[in-house]
Design an enzyme around this catalytic site. Sequence first.
Site, PDB file in Angstrom:
ATOM      1  NE  ARG A   1      -7.878   4.917   4.832  1.00 48.67           N
ATOM      2  CZ  ARG A   1      -7.625   5.984   5.549  1.00 48.67           C
ATOM      3  NH1 ARG A   1      -8.433   6.338   6.512  1.00 48.67           N
ATOM      4  NH2 ARG A   1      -6.577   6.704   5.307  1.00 48.67           N
TER       5      ARG A   1
ATOM      6  CB  CYS B   1      -5.284   6.330   9.964  1.00 45.70           C
ATOM      7  SG  CYS B   1      -5.854   4.949   8.987  1.00 45.70           S
TER       8      CYS B   1
ATOM      9  NE  ARG C   1      -0.569  10.282   9.996  1.00 44.95           N
ATOM     10  CZ  ARG C   1      -1.003   9.303   9.219  1.00 44.95           C
ATOM     11  NH1 ARG C   1      -2.288   8.970   9.219  1.00 44.95           N
ATOM     12  NH2 ARG C   1      -0.180   8.648   8.433  1.00 44.95           N
TER      13      ARG C   1
ATOM     14  CE  LYS D   1      -1.866   1.908   3.960  1.00 47.41           C
ATOM     15  NZ  LYS D   1      -1.685   3.349   4.107  1.00 47.41           N
ATOM     16  CG  ASN D   2       2.065   2.877   3.572  1.00 51.22           C
ATOM     17  OD1 ASN D   2       0.924   3.238   3.263  1.00 51.22           O
ATOM     18  ND2 ASN D   2       2.403   2.623   4.821  1.00 51.22           N
TER      19      ASN D   2
ATOM     20  CG  ASP E   1       2.057   1.307   9.539  1.00 48.79           C
ATOM     21  OD1 ASP E   1       1.707   2.247  10.265  1.00 48.79           O
ATOM     22  OD2 ASP E   1       2.466   1.466   8.366  1.00 48.79           O
TER      23      ASP E   1
END
Length: 422
Positions: free
Chosen positions: A401, A120, A125, A24-25, A309
Amino acid sequence: MAQERMLIRGGQALTGAVHVSGGKNTAVAIIPATLLSEVPCVIENLPDIDDVCVSIQTLRYLGARVEWNPEQGVLIVDPAGVSRVDVPLELSRRMRASYYYLGALLARFGEAEVPLPGGCDIGRRPIDQHLKGFRALGAEVDTVTGVVMARTRGLIGTEIFMDMVTVGGTVNVMLAATRAQGVTTIYNAAKEPHIVDLANFLGALGCRVKGAGTDVIRVYGTDHLAQRRGYAVIPDQIETGTLMIAAAATHGDVTITGCIPTHMEALTAKLLEMGARVDEQDDAIRVRSTGVHRAVSFKTQAYPGFPTDLQQPMSALLCTAKGTSTIVENIFEQRFRHLSEIERMGASVRLFEQTAVIEGVPQLHGAAVEATDLRAGAALVVAGLMAQGTTEIYNPHFIDRGYERIEQKLSSLGAQITRIEE
Ligand code: EPU
């Protein structure tokens, strides 16, 4: 809107083999990077997850021609028709990584307007390091009513020292630097596997990047970027870890194929310390577990430390380990909300700001719980798989997600997991 719930009947040992999806990232960094190319780009091994879909919608909104085959994970992007440099709020608020359109659009078109990103809710952040990097490269950057506006008549390579290790900041400065005049050096850069993957993709576009995977990265800016060879994104480190944890949590025997075992060392070390068995092959990991797990303690850190994570799914597993586990969350301020939910299932947890102290209990019991973010949702899935009885997870959309076909993958290993809509 229909209310969805994920139902898990716990207590089944997971067994068999499961293939991990693309990262994903890394996907959410490489998709905006396709805008840098002067010719169409082909990206393979992309996961069919909500964050990828939002990023693809963003490319279409900007005017790129996009073909997306979610079954095969293949994306073709032709950026020739891009006619806009703004990302709308309804897209940016759905995904943290919308901020990568700042670096990519600024590099390619000298201009970008992107609302401060959503994503999220795991604490504050800020993106000050991203903006500091753009300014150092010579961009004018303002934030007006929550929208970051960046423009430049031409970026110039420079030296940038990051005040803290930031994945997003490192990616964004790398993207912006691709078309800067001269060399950009990023000190105190993040070293995560997806930074290396982005550097490799930029290499496939013809931009030389040196040092990715160390804390000093050099980007050699160039005027001509065009994809010269196909590119497949690396496997998802966090999905791999979540599946490893689920295998141990259910005292199962699972082989995760298509992964990169060296990305998993921090987790593997902890699972071994707990008493699970982990066997690594070239591109597969087998996790087996039988007896009672021992409690372990860890602190989250930037790569190669224990990833934040995976803190959430790992802390779910520790709820039934024998003894006291102490977890220090160093990256985000509010990444323990899942533990209050798992307390409803019988866990014994004490929270002190950034520290969670977990007293292992012999057994969790199914309960109705709520996912508050992506990895909190993954933690609740792990807890549900371990628990006696049925766990109902509200807001499972958070899980979509970042995890591709999670029910299907876990069902194939023997889990009893379904989703219902009311
Ligand atoms: N930070 C600042 N200023 C900045 C940037 C970061 O103070 O300009 C701070 C953050 O507040 C945080 C720390 O630095 O305390 C690290 O943040 P980082 O920038 O590394 O995180 P991110 O880019 O916002 C990415 C992943 C996250 C993952 C973190 C850490 C993406 C899209 N997101 O976030 O992934 O937790 O790195 O590895 O790549 C997830 O997948 O569930 C997820 C949240």
